[in-house]
Each structure stands twice: as structure tokens, then as C-alpha cells.
Design an enzyme around this catalytic site. Structure first.
Site, short mmCIF file in Angstrom:
data_model
loop_
_atom_site.label_atom_id
_atom_site.label_comp_id
_atom_site.label_asym_id
_atom_site.label_seq_id
_atom_site.Cartn_x
_atom_site.Cartn_y
_atom_site.Cartn_z
N LYS A 222 35.80 5.63 -5.24
CA LYS A 222 35.38 6.09 -3.92
C LYS A 222 34.90 4.89 -3.12
O LYS A 222 33.78 4.39 -3.30
CB LYS A 222 34.23 7.12 -4.01
CG LYS A 222 34.00 7.79 -2.66
CD LYS A 222 32.56 8.12 -2.37
CE LYS A 222 31.80 7.06 -1.65
NZ LYS A 222 32.28 6.68 -0.32
N GLU A 297 24.98 -1.96 -9.58
CA GLU A 297 24.84 -3.27 -8.91
C GLU A 297 24.17 -2.98 -7.58
O GLU A 297 24.82 -2.49 -6.66
CB GLU A 297 26.23 -3.91 -8.68
CG GLU A 297 26.99 -4.27 -9.94
CD GLU A 297 26.47 -5.52 -10.62
OE1 GLU A 297 25.60 -6.21 -10.04
OE2 GLU A 297 26.92 -5.81 -11.73
N CYS A 331 24.75 -8.95 -1.16
CA CYS A 331 23.59 -8.63 -2.01
C CYS A 331 22.94 -9.89 -2.55
O CYS A 331 21.78 -9.89 -2.91
CB CYS A 331 24.03 -7.73 -3.15
SG CYS A 331 25.41 -8.44 -4.05
N GLU A 428 15.70 -6.26 1.92
CA GLU A 428 16.94 -6.96 2.31
C GLU A 428 17.11 -6.94 3.83
O GLU A 428 17.06 -5.87 4.43
CB GLU A 428 18.15 -6.20 1.75
CG GLU A 428 18.52 -6.53 0.35
CD GLU A 428 19.77 -5.75 -0.05
OE1 GLU A 428 19.85 -4.55 0.23
OE2 GLU A 428 20.64 -6.36 -0.67
P1 NAP Z 1 25.17 2.44 0.22
O1 NAP Z 1 24.80 3.09 1.48
O2 NAP Z 1 24.32 2.69 -0.98
O3 NAP Z 1 26.67 2.90 -0.08
C1 NAP Z 1 27.38 2.44 -1.21
C2 NAP Z 1 28.41 3.47 -1.58
O4 NAP Z 1 27.75 4.67 -1.98
C3 NAP Z 1 29.32 3.86 -0.41
O5 NAP Z 1 30.62 4.13 -0.92
C4 NAP Z 1 28.67 5.14 0.10
O6 NAP Z 1 29.57 5.98 0.75
C5 NAP Z 1 28.25 5.75 -1.22
N1 NAP Z 1 27.23 6.77 -1.12
C6 NAP Z 1 26.23 6.88 -0.22
N2 NAP Z 1 25.49 8.00 -0.49
C7 NAP Z 1 26.05 8.58 -1.58
C8 NAP Z 1 25.77 9.75 -2.34
N3 NAP Z 1 24.76 10.55 -2.04
N4 NAP Z 1 26.56 10.04 -3.39
C9 NAP Z 1 27.59 9.25 -3.71
N5 NAP Z 1 27.91 8.13 -3.03
C10 NAP Z 1 27.14 7.80 -1.98
O7 NAP Z 1 25.29 0.87 0.36
P2 NAP Z 1 26.09 0.05 1.47
O8 NAP Z 1 25.30 0.07 2.72
O9 NAP Z 1 27.52 0.50 1.51
O10 NAP Z 1 26.09 -1.41 0.84
C11 NAP Z 1 25.06 -2.32 1.02
C12 NAP Z 1 24.17 -2.36 -0.21
O11 NAP Z 1 24.96 -2.67 -1.35
C13 NAP Z 1 23.13 -3.44 -0.12
O12 NAP Z 1 21.90 -2.94 -0.59
C14 NAP Z 1 23.67 -4.52 -1.04
O13 NAP Z 1 22.68 -5.37 -1.57
C15 NAP Z 1 24.32 -3.69 -2.10
N6 NAP Z 1 25.31 -4.48 -2.83
C16 NAP Z 1 25.04 -4.86 -4.11
C17 NAP Z 1 25.94 -5.65 -4.81
C18 NAP Z 1 25.65 -6.09 -6.22
O14 NAP Z 1 26.58 -6.56 -6.87
N7 NAP Z 1 24.43 -5.97 -6.72
C19 NAP Z 1 27.13 -6.05 -4.20
C20 NAP Z 1 27.38 -5.65 -2.88
C21 NAP Z 1 26.47 -4.85 -2.21
P3 NAP Z 1 29.81 5.93 2.32
O15 NAP Z 1 29.77 4.49 2.74
O16 NAP Z 1 31.16 6.53 2.45
O17 NAP Z 1 28.73 6.72 2.96
#
Ligand code: NAP
Length: 528
Positions: A222, A297, A331, A428
Site C-alpha cells: 500500500k 521504520e 527520516c 521532526e
Molecule cells: P504517515 O502519515 O504515517 O503515512 C505512511 C503510510 O501509512 C502511508 O501509506 C499512509 O497512507 C499510511 N497510513 C496512514 N494512516 C494509516 C492507517 N490508519 N492505517 C494504515 N495505513 C495508514 O507518514 P508519511 O507522512 O507518509 O511519511 C513521513 C513519515 O515517515 C516521517 O515521520 C518519516 O520520518 C517517516 N519515515 C521513516 C523512514 C524510516 O526508514 N525510518 C523512512 C521514510 C519516512 P496515505 O498516505 O495514503 O494516507
């Protein structure tokens, strides 16, 4: 004045990025020119079959069952790039079923056979490096050169795990009794649900799907609703490479529904998630009733620590790369720049000079090093963090506001006199803002660096070998760069400690996340 305000609104259960009327009227002429380039890129991608808009279930490209769609927008212009299928519970259940059906045959192939398919996929990803890079720039906004770099990085996980598939060794353990033989087998865990964020539309997927397919697992991916196009193009190339129907499915749209379907299904044996800490915690809790293996992650709060004895040029180059890659939206981005007393003023001046040279613009424009932020909510978050810091005594040396290009462009920013009570020290920033924090001693630096719930990446700049060992041993982080700001590679383990996550991706350790260990005891072995 807020230019280019965009809002996320609920439309039929799927969220959508809608550019406000104001933003479209106020897009600068430069942006309009660039949007024409974007248009020709998307036409080219469509004609070569890489602009996919349907989900992939059981090897077939499928619309959402209720025909709902979701808009994917170019963050640099606000224009719609494509309308993609907005899927939910029913489509996800079918994707799980097709993955479950595909598992026995895919997992029973020899490692060599799976390896050949992955290698072909890698070759296709590299052959389409330019097009995939363009797609990333189109939907995510990062500069084209950086986007093509992401394709090479993302593809490297497929190549690495194509090779590693052949090295999933078990063990033979010296037995505790003479008539026994003790074996350990490593076997694929089963169906995997992989949920990924928007900031690396390709690499976050291949880092999961590479080891999953290599080990014999099948996958339901997804991608983020903001950047599904790269995932769909990569899946098209996987089909061309010979990944069989059902071994790789892609569904996108209603995130909570898709997440629930993956988490509640007893057929899904593992959830691998990259994204925010808040969502990761929810998914971890929801995985408990079916006792799934979970890899997370999550977010970071990386310190970049510059000691008095650092080489100034190395510290500036490293911190610049660690902070401003992807406009600060990674991240592992340096979130706090800790600078020792003796070098603080010199560093602040030289670092600001370097930041001033960054070129903000559309990712398709030659020379751009800083693209837009992903959406208006991201800009508003950055604005609120800057406002909070200034209200508590921090001083802006450079930038500090939206860029004159409008939309979601933000000026590369350096802020000094930042302290630990400010929001940007605790959370962040996820934007192009570098906060400088002063420290006196090595002990202070370690204490400030570790004073966070996150523990993903940290960076140290020093010319002392002894100091670097003392400090990297004391840092509570999963990844540490010493005199280096870009440290991610497919051959090394990537992952966080504390609330930055569980498990590792990449390297030989990344494969273990998709394997179960089976112990076999052969008895009665002395019989003739
Ligand atoms: P996010 O809002 O948590 O979304 C990540 C994924 O989860 C997206 O596909 C999102 O879908 C999905 N999602 C959201 N709510 C959900 C739910 N209730 N059930 C299932 N899936 C759900 O994060 P983001 O804004 O996309 O990404 C930024 C974050 O990712 C930052 O905090 C960054 O630090 C972290 N990150 C971490 C790493 C690592 O390796 N540690 C790498 C990259 C990014 P939708 O977008 O379709 O809503």
C-alpha cells in the site's frame, strides 16, 4: 500572505489534495512554464505504459470496485497528474487472497529461480531509470537528479536481494544427545502487508519487496495516496520481469480501510511499515490480535554534532547533505545541528553561506537542488515550528518564510540560538530548516542528542578518532555517520532504536525480517 494553500479534504472516504483557487491564480509564470514540462513528461510516461492508474490484484490491473478515484497532484504546480483508483476493504481482501494463493508456488521455487526474476526486475528498473525518476519528480517534487538517484538506490535493493536469495542458510547444531541431529531451517513467513510513505516513492517499497520476494514471501503493497504512481510503474516492471500473478499486489486509497484489512486478516503473517511514529504505533497495536510479525521504520530526530575539532568544510558538506536532501523531508535528515562553543559562530556563518547557494525551484528545472514540500500541511507545520522558535528567543539567520515561487516552496532556512524547549528540538521538522544549538562539552552533546524518544540517525563531525568512538558508542541511535552525511546503502542495516522503530531493512539482516526459524530434531539416529 499564504500563496498556494492546498487542503486535504475527505472525498468519498478517500482523501485528496485539492489546490485552492487562489493557489492556481497565483502560480508564478515560472511555475506555469514548468507545468508545461510536467505535462509533456506525463504524456511520455503514459505512452510508454508506465503511467498506471489502476491497482494490481492477482496480476490484473483493476479499478476500484465502486469506481472511485483519487487525484495525484504535482506539488510544484498543484496540477493533477492522474486520477488513480481509490481502493478500500474489498479490494484489499482480494489482494490478500491472491497473495495467499500465490504463496505456495512462489515459495517453492528454488532460490535461483526467484533470484533470476528479481535480477530481471532490477535490470528493467535501471533501464527505465529516467522515466521512473521523472515520475518521482512529478508526484513527489524532488529534483530530477535526486529522483534518478532514488531509482538507482531503490533498484539496488532488488539487485542485492536477488543475490542474497541464494544465501538463506540454515544451521546444523551439535546435538545434546548422541542419537539426535538438530537442524534449523529458515522459511518464508507468508503473506506480507507493506505500507509505505510518500518521501521515497520507490526506495521505501523496494527495501521491503526485495527481501520479501527473495525469501519466498508474497506481498500486498500500500503506497501513500500522495505518491502511488511510482509504485504502480515499478509493479508494471515487476510483471514484465516475470513476478507471477498474486506474488505482488498494489492497492491504494483509503488508508485506514486498507490498513484494517491487512491487520485483521489471519492470512497476513507480517506487517512492514515505514511512516510516522504515530501511525506505526497504531498499526503495532492492531497487529496484536493476530500476533503478526511487525517491522517499523518510523520518524527520527537526528542530531548532527559538530565538535570544535571538526574539519569545517567536511562538517558543512555533511550537515548540508544530511539536512537538505529532499528539502528536509527524510527520516534521517539532521533535525538538530549541535555545534560546539568554539566553532559555533564560524560554523553558523559558513553554513548559512552554503545554504544560501541552494537553488529552490521545480524539480524539472536544471540546477534545482530544493523542490517543494509535499503539501500545504507540511509548510504550515514548518511555519509553526519557526514561529514557536522565534517566540522563544531563536534568531533567523537565513530564510524563515515561504518562497516567492509560491505553492509549497519554502526558503532554505538557518536559525541560531535554538534550545531544547522549542518544538523543532523535540519533533521532526520535515522541511528545509536547520536549527543550530550551542553546546559546551562532549558530555553535553551526548546528553542533548539522546534527549529524545527517537533513535534513528545521528551524525558526528570530529577529527579525533578517540572522540568519534566515545560518542558513537554513547549515542542511542540505530545509524551513525562519522564525518559523513549520506550513509544509507543497500548493503548496510537501516533502522532505528527507541520509538524510531523495530527491525532492520537492507543488508543480510533485512532478510531475517521475512523469515521464520524452524527447529527440527531428528531422533533415533543410532539405529542401523
Ligand atoms: P504517515 O502519515 O504515517 O503515512 C505512511 C503510510 O501509512 C502511508 O501509506 C499512509 O497512507 C499510511 N497510513 C496512514 N494512516 C494509516 C492507517 N490508519 N492505517 C494504515 N495505513 C495508514 O507518514 P508519511 O507522512 O507518509 O511519511 C513521513 C513519515 O515517515 C516521517 O515521520 C518519516 O520520518 C517517516 N519515515 C521513516 C523512514 C524510516 O526508514 N525510518 C523512512 C521514510 C519516512 P496515505 O498516505 O495514503 O494516507
Amino acid at each position: 500572505m499564504v500563496i498556494g494553500a492546498a487542503a486535504r479534504v475527505a472525498i468519498g472516504g478517500c482523501r485528496k489534495l485539492v489546490s485552492s483557487h487562489t493557489s492556481l491564480l497565483l502560480v508564478s509564470s515560472q511555475c506555469r512554464q514548468m507545468s508545461m514540462d510536467a505535462q509533456s513528461v506525463s504524456e511520455k510516461l503514459r505512452s510508454c505504459g508506465l503511467l498506471r492508474t489502476q491497482g494490481l490484484i492477482g496480476g490484473k490491473w483493476i479499478d476500484s470496485y465502486d469506481k472511485k478515484t483519487i487525484k495525484v497532484n504535482n506539488p510544484a504546480t498543484g496540477e493533477t497528474v492522474a486520477d488513480v483508483a481509490c481502493m478500500g476493504t474489498n479490494e484489499t481482501n482480494d489482494a490478500i487472497a491472491s497473495s495467499y494463493e500465490a504463496f505456495p508456488s512462489w515459495s517453492k521455487l528454488t532460490a535461483g529461480e526467484r533470484s533470476k526474476v528479481l535480477r530481471k526486475w532490477y535490470d528493467l528498473l535501471i533501464a527505465h531509470k529516467e522515466e521512473l525518476g521523472q515520475l518521482i519528480t512529478l508526484e513527489q517534487g524532488k529534483p530530477l537528479k535526486e529522483a534518478i538517484g532514488e531509482v538507482a538506490y531503490g533498484a539496488s535493493f532488488i539487485e542485492y536481494y536477488a543475490e542474497e536469495a541464494k544465501r538463506i542458510y540454515g544451521d546444523i547444531i551439535p546435538p545434546n544427545l548422541s542419537d539426535r541431529r538438530l537442524l534449523v531451517l529458515k522459511q518464508p513467513i507468508g503473506v506480507v502487508g507493506a505500507i509505505t510513505p510518500w518521501n521515497f516513492p520507490l526506495a521505501m517499497i523496494t527495501r521491503k519487496v526485495g527481501p520479501a520476494l527473495a525469501s519466498g514471501c508474497t506481498v500486498v503493497v500500500k503506497p501513500s495516496e500522495l505518491t502511488p504512481l511510482t509504485a504502480l510503474a515499478a509493479a508494471e516492471l515487476a510483471l514484465q520481469a516475470g513476478v507471477p500473478p498474486g506474488a505482488l499486489n498494489v492497492v491504494m486509497g483509503n488508508a485506514p480501510e486498507i490498513g484494517d484489512a491487512l491487520l485483521t486478516s489471519p492470512q497476513v503473517r507480517k506487517i512492514t511499515f515505514t511512516g510516522s511514529t504515530a501511525v506505526g504505533k497504531k498499526l503495532m497495536a492492531a497487529a496484536a490480535p493476530t500476533v503478526k510479525k511487525v517491522s517499523l521504520e518510523l520518524g527520527g530526530n537526528a542530531p548532527s554534532i559538530v565538535f570544535d575539532d571538526a574539519d569545517l568544510d567536511v562538517a558543512i558538506k555533511g550537515t548540508l547533505a544530511a539536512k537538505f536532501r529532499n528539502s528536509g523531508q527524510t527520516c534521517v535528515c539532521a533535525n538538530r545541528v549541535l555545534v560546539q562553543d568554539g566553532i559555533y559562530d564560524k560554523f553558523a556563518e559558513a553554513f548559512s553561506e552554503a545554504v544560501q547557494k541552494l537553488e529552490v525551484g521545480d524539480g524539472f528545472k536544471e540546477g534545482t537542488t530544493q523542490g517543494p514540500l509535499i503539501n500545504d500541511a507540511a509548510v504550515q507545520k514548518v511555519e509553526s515550528f519557526v514561529e514557536d522558535a522565534v517566540s522563544k528567543g531563536a534568531k533567523i539567520i537565513l530564510g524563515g518564510k515561504r518562497h516567492s515561487l509560491g505553492m509549497t516552496f519554502y526558503e532554505p532556512t538557518v536559525i541560531r540560538d535554538v534550545s531544547s524547549n522549542m518544538l523543532m528540538s523535540k519533533e521532526e521538522i520535515f522541511g528545509p530548516v536547520a536549527p543550530l544549538i550551542r553546546f559546551k562539552t562532549e558530555e553535553d552533546a551526548i546528553r542533548i542528542a539522546n534527549d529524545t524518544i527517537a533513535g534513528l540517525a545521528a551524525y558526528i563531525f570530529t577529527n579525533s578518532v578517540q572522540r568519534s568512538w566515545r560518542v558513537f558508542e554513547a549515542l542511542e541511535y540505530g545509524l551513525v555517520g562519522v564525518n559523513e552525511g549520506l550513509i544509507s546503502t543497500e548493503v548496510a542495516p537501516f533502522g532505528g532504536v527507541k520509538q524510531s522503530g523495530l527491525g532492520r531493512e537492507g543488508s543480510k539482516y533485512g532478510m531475517d525480517e521475512y523469515l521464520e526459524i524452524k527447529y527440527v530434531c531428528l531422533g533415533d539416529m543410532n539405529r542401523h
